[in-house]
Design an enzyme around this catalytic site. Structure first.
Site, short mmCIF file in Angstrom:
data_model
loop_
_atom_site.label_atom_id
_atom_site.label_comp_id
_atom_site.label_asym_id
_atom_site.label_seq_id
_atom_site.Cartn_x
_atom_site.Cartn_y
_atom_site.Cartn_z
N PHE A 126 0.85 -1.19 0.00
CA PHE A 126 0.00 0.00 0.00
C PHE A 126 0.89 1.25 0.00
O PHE A 126 1.91 1.29 0.70
CB PHE A 126 -0.90 -0.02 1.23
N ASP A 203 0.71 -5.23 7.89
CA ASP A 203 -0.39 -4.29 7.71
C ASP A 203 -1.67 -5.11 7.53
O ASP A 203 -1.80 -5.86 6.57
CB ASP A 203 -0.11 -3.41 6.49
N TYR A 228 -11.82 1.52 10.01
CA TYR A 228 -12.95 2.08 9.27
C TYR A 228 -13.35 1.22 8.08
O TYR A 228 -14.28 1.54 7.37
CB TYR A 228 -12.66 3.51 8.82
N LYS A 229 -12.63 0.12 7.84
CA LYS A 229 -12.97 -0.77 6.72
C LYS A 229 -13.90 -1.87 7.25
O LYS A 229 -15.04 -1.57 7.57
CB LYS A 229 -11.68 -1.30 6.09
N ARG A 376 -12.87 -2.94 -8.39
CA ARG A 376 -12.75 -3.72 -7.15
C ARG A 376 -14.13 -3.87 -6.50
O ARG A 376 -14.84 -2.89 -6.31
CB ARG A 376 -11.80 -2.97 -6.22
#
Ligand SMILES: *Cc1c(COP(=O)(O)O)cnc(C)c1O
Length: 416
Positions: A126, A203, A228-229, A376
């Site tokens: 990322f 991560d 928050y995911k 996605r």
């Protein structure tokens, strides 16, 4: 293969965790939300908790609220530890953002391995991870060894192993790849890193709440992740960090703040951090965001990560079957084909993926676009139904069949 909507409805009726959808605020029944892996939905319990925390605790208790807020980051961390990551209470705490936690833990790991000059990561990690590591390497005059990764197949443990030697201090990788959803082999990579005496920092942003995370099984050292995911804690909610218990007293993070201090309110002269996970905190934690993490993590823990992962895998299989039946080879799979190597989202490649994404949004389907030319589809298992997959894929089919996406602007927007 039964392609009817009735089949999807029947699957939902048999779903052992299907009832969790009713625990979320879902005002628009027409909207198909395939982006819970970027921002999860709002749990009703969180809305109620935040309203209460604002009015009664902040509004009424005022400064007295800190009697209960002071250990909220640790309490929410414990729910994540036990209910989401299967590690021990006291090994996880909320703090800062994933980016900042990555910096703190990577710095601590480098300090613990003095004399070693190399950090290993991969070129598809990322962006924030790559930037943080690049900055650290530059500031300390270290080498950042960047291993090439196939963007659709994910991290190859053999390539990582080949990059390891006695000069490596730290290996830092994502567990689930943000673009392809490819799952890295945490056990194999951690074992290889430990063999050369390096520490590992994982991560977990796309893992926490969607797949089992073998921190304990692999003996992984450190991890960070956002809430928050899949944990549904809302925009900008505080991140979590994990430090294996036996490392806690040995590692020192670079930002010496008062929330890591022993006997904090003695307001003592010098920095003397506690030996526990709290030493990785820095300053005053965000209380409202912390409550949102607490509630979000509780729902995930209640549903159970094994159940969530099993449902994700089924939703993903169903998405691929509908794609095969309805779209043939017009979209190319950009996610590993082996189910054991996938997280909870599926990615397709199409030269005009950006325009297809815009057309989907106009049709009430929210996917995500990722460069280069990737569509996605996130299948957050707590509230995504089989019938959502059916609806979303049917609308995608109509858009691709009719070519209606050609009418959308081909230039990318600022936020993708
Ligand atoms: C979402 C995400 C992040 C975000 O980091 P922030 O500091 O919260 O902005 C980091 N890493 C991965 C793999 C992500 O998916």
């Amino acid at each position: 293969m039964d392609l009817s909507r009735q089949y999807a409805e029947a699957r939902d009726a048999q779903d052992p965790i299907g009832h969790f959808r009713a625990r979320f605020h879902i005002p628009d029944g027409h909207l198909v939300y395939f982006d819970g892996n970027s921002l999860g939905r709002l749990p009703l319990a969180t809305r109620d908790r935040l309203l209460d925390a604002i009015e009664r605790e902040w509004g009424g208790d005022l400064i007295r609220g800190w009697d209960t807020w002071i250990d909220l980051a640790g309490r929410a961390g414990d729910v994540i530890a036990e209910g989401v990551l299967d590690v021990a209470p006291g090994e996880v705490i909320l703090s800062d953002s994933s980016s900042v936690n990555l910096f703190k833990l990577a710095s601590a790991a480098l300090d613990a391995n003095p004399g070693r000059r190399v950090i290993v990561t991969d070129d598809d990690n990322f962006p924030t991870d790559r930037y943080v590591l690049e900055g650290l390497a530059q500031a300390r005059g270290l080498q950042l060894r960047v291993v090439p990764t196939d963007i659709d197949e994910g991290v190859d443990p053999a390539r990582i192993a080949a990059a390891l030697d006695d000069d490596v201090a730290l290996v830092c990788l994502s567990h689930v790849a943000y673009r392809s959803g490819a799952l890295a082999d945490m056990v194999a990579i951690t074992t290889a890193a430990h063999r050369v005496g390096a520490l590992t920092l994982w991560d977990l942003c796309h893992s926490a709440g969607s797949v089992p995370v073998p921190l304990r099984q692999s003996g992984a050292d450190l991890a960070v992740g956002c809430t928050y995911k899949y944990l549904n804690a809302g925009p900008g909610a505080p991140a979590f960090l994990f430090v294996r218990r036996d490392l806690q007293a040995r590692l020192r993070q670079p930002i010496w703040g008062w929330f890591g201090q022993r006997d904090q309110f003695a307001m003592g002269a010098g920095y003397d951090p506690v030996e526990s996970i709290e030493r990785f905190q820095v300053g005053t934690p965000p209380v409202l965001g912390g409550y949102a993490v607490l509630e979000g993590a509780r729902i995930t823990a209640e549903a159970g990560v094994a159940n969530l992962a099993a449902k994700s895998a089924e939703l993903l299989r169903y998405t691929l079957r509908l794609n095969d039946a309805w779209l043939g080879d017009r979209l190319t799979l950009a996610t590993p084909s082996d189910p054991a190597r996938r997280g909870s989202h599926v990615t397709f490649h199409h030269p005009q993926a950006w325009q297809i994404c815009q057309a989907l949004k106009a049709a009430g389907v929210i996917p995500d676009f990722r460069t280069p030319q990737r569509l996605r589809i996130g299948l957050a298992p707590l509230y995504t139904r089989f019938v959502d997959v059916w609806e979303g894929m049917a609308r995608l089919r109509d858009i691709v069949d009719s070519g209606s996406y050609e009418a959308f602007e081909p230039a990318l927007g600022r936020v993708t």
